[in-house]
Write a protein that holds these residues in place. Structure first.
Motif, PDB file in Angstrom:
ATOM      1  N   THR A   1      -5.524   3.585   4.044  1.00  0.00           N
ATOM      2  CA  THR A   1      -6.338   3.806   5.234  1.00  0.00           C
ATOM      3  C   THR A   1      -6.997   2.511   5.681  1.00  0.00           C
ATOM      4  OG1 THR A   1      -6.769   6.107   4.648  1.00  0.00           O
ATOM      5  CG2 THR A   1      -8.317   5.077   6.184  1.00  0.00           C
ATOM      6  N   ALA A   2      -7.611   1.809   4.749  1.00  0.00           N
ATOM      7  CA  ALA A   2      -8.292   0.547   5.070  1.00  0.00           C
ATOM      8  C   ALA A   2      -7.297  -0.485   5.604  1.00  0.00           C
ATOM      9  CB  ALA A   2      -9.014   0.014   3.837  1.00  0.00           C
ATOM     10  N   ASP A   3      -6.133  -0.571   4.991  1.00  0.00           N
ATOM     11  CA  ASP A   3      -5.130  -1.543   5.426  1.00  0.00           C
ATOM     12  C   ASP A   3      -4.617  -1.227   6.829  1.00  0.00           C
ATOM     13  OD1 ASP A   3      -5.398  -2.903   3.028  1.00  0.00           O
ATOM     14  OD2 ASP A   3      -3.621  -1.977   2.119  1.00  0.00           O
TER      15      ASP A   3
ATOM     16  N   THR B   1      -7.636   6.472  -4.734  1.00  0.00           N
ATOM     17  CA  THR B   1      -7.791   5.031  -4.533  1.00  0.00           C
ATOM     18  C   THR B   1      -6.710   4.471  -3.621  1.00  0.00           C
ATOM     19  OG1 THR B   1      -8.831   4.808  -6.705  1.00  0.00           O
ATOM     20  CG2 THR B   1      -7.903   2.805  -5.729  1.00  0.00           C
TER      21      THR B   1
ATOM     22  N   THR C   1      -5.827  11.380   1.518  1.00  0.00           N
ATOM     23  CA  THR C   1      -7.184  11.343   0.968  1.00  0.00           C
ATOM     24  C   THR C   1      -7.738  12.755   0.815  1.00  0.00           C
ATOM     25  OG1 THR C   1      -7.582   9.153   1.903  1.00  0.00           O
ATOM     26  CG2 THR C   1      -9.523  10.468   1.342  1.00  0.00           C
TER      27      THR C   1
ATOM     28  N   SER D   1      -4.952   9.550   5.852  1.00  0.00           N
ATOM     29  CA  SER D   1      -6.093  10.478   5.936  1.00  0.00           C
ATOM     30  C   SER D   1      -5.781  11.805   5.251  1.00  0.00           C
ATOM     31  CB  SER D   1      -6.460  10.730   7.402  1.00  0.00           C
ATOM     32  OG  SER D   1      -6.940   9.553   7.993  1.00  0.00           O
TER      33      SER D   1
ATOM     34  N   SER E   1       0.825  -1.209   0.000  1.00  0.00           N
ATOM     35  CA  SER E   1       0.000   0.000   0.000  1.00  0.00           C
ATOM     36  C   SER E   1       0.857   1.256   0.000  1.00  0.00           C
ATOM     37  CB  SER E   1      -0.937   0.010   1.215  1.00  0.00           C
ATOM     38  OG  SER E   1      -1.930  -0.960   1.072  1.00  0.00           O
TER      39      SER E   1
ATOM     40  N   GLU F   1      -6.132   0.492   9.179  1.00  0.00           N
ATOM     41  CA  GLU F   1      -7.211   0.247  10.142  1.00  0.00           C
ATOM     42  C   GLU F   1      -7.370  -1.245  10.417  1.00  0.00           C
ATOM     43  OE1 GLU F   1     -10.594   2.265   8.459  1.00  0.00           O
ATOM     44  OE2 GLU F   1      -9.878   4.233   9.142  1.00  0.00           O
ATOM     45  N   ALA F   2      -7.309  -2.073   9.388  1.00  0.00           N
ATOM     46  CA  ALA F   2      -7.454  -3.524   9.571  1.00  0.00           C
ATOM     47  C   ALA F   2      -6.278  -4.101  10.351  1.00  0.00           C
ATOM     48  CB  ALA F   2      -7.584  -4.213   8.211  1.00  0.00           C
TER      49      ALA F   2
ATOM     50  N   ALA G   1      -7.084   5.637   0.018  1.00  0.00           N
ATOM     51  CA  ALA G   1      -8.208   4.943   0.654  1.00  0.00           C
ATOM     52  C   ALA G   1      -7.808   3.509   1.012  1.00  0.00           C
ATOM     53  CB  ALA G   1      -9.426   4.955  -0.269  1.00  0.00           C
ATOM     54  N   GLN G   2      -7.043   2.870   0.132  1.00  0.00           N
ATOM     55  CA  GLN G   2      -6.600   1.503   0.412  1.00  0.00           C
ATOM     56  C   GLN G   2      -5.622   1.475   1.584  1.00  0.00           C
ATOM     57  OE1 GLN G   2      -7.765  -1.429  -1.098  1.00  0.00           O
ATOM     58  NE2 GLN G   2      -6.757  -2.187   0.745  1.00  0.00           N
TER      59      GLN G   2
END
Length: 168
Positions: free
Chosen positions: A93-95, A87, A129, A126, A69, A97-98, A90-91
């Motif tokens: 961020t998702a990674d 994109t 984004t 963040s 990422s 957070e997970a 956002a990826q």
């Protein structure tokens, strides 16, 4: 308006090499990290076994995902591709957070640096984004600063893993 995010450092690539029966682990950061010289920082072989088990139980996959990422954000930043950054940020961020919800690293020093890395990389994602959506240079500058700090903590994670591997 200058929209290119000035990423201060490149994403740190952590690659783990698992030794056969000894369960030794080594991490080689793409950037050089300074090893600790404190004798009290020497981990036990039990710690090496726990870190090895953590890595095999998904820790390695998390590090690999995070590295990919970070590299994608870096790629989309130079030259700047705002649509792609939306994109990739956002990826990231998702990674982050997970990964933050996963089991902690089984070494206090490693876990502390890992948490700091994830915190700063989350702030970077963040800001990225916001910058990609609004072409806001201040957001890109914050993204770069937070990514730099996060990468410093990733370097420290790699150094600590090397210390643990040497103790085993």
């Amino acid at each position: 308006m200058r929209t290119k995010p000035a990423i201060a450092t490149t994403a740190v690539a952590l690659s783990f090499l698992f030794a056969g029966c000894g369960g030794g682990i080594s991490a080689a950061p793409e950037q050089a990290a300074t090893p600790s010289t404190s004798a009290s920082a020497r981990p036990s072989t039990g710690t090496a076994t726990k870190v090895h088990a953590w890595a095999e139980a998904g820790g390695f996959d998390s590090l690999d995902t995070l590295t990919k990422s970070l590299r994608q954000v870096e790629k989309d930043s130079d030259p700047v591709n705002l649509a792609a950054l939306q994109t990739s940020c956002a990826q990231l961020t998702a990674d982050v957070e997970a990964i933050a919800q996963e089991d902690p690293m089984p070494d206090d020093k490693l876990a502390a640096r890992w948490k700091l890395a994830l915190d700063h990389l989350g702030k970077s994602a963040s800001a990225c984004t916001v910058g990609a959506n609004s072409e806001d240079q201040a957001s890109f500058d914050l993204m770069a600063a937070e990514m730099s700090i996060g990468n410093e903590h990733l370097d420290a994670v790699a150094t600590r893993i090397n210390e643990i591997a040497e103790a085993s």
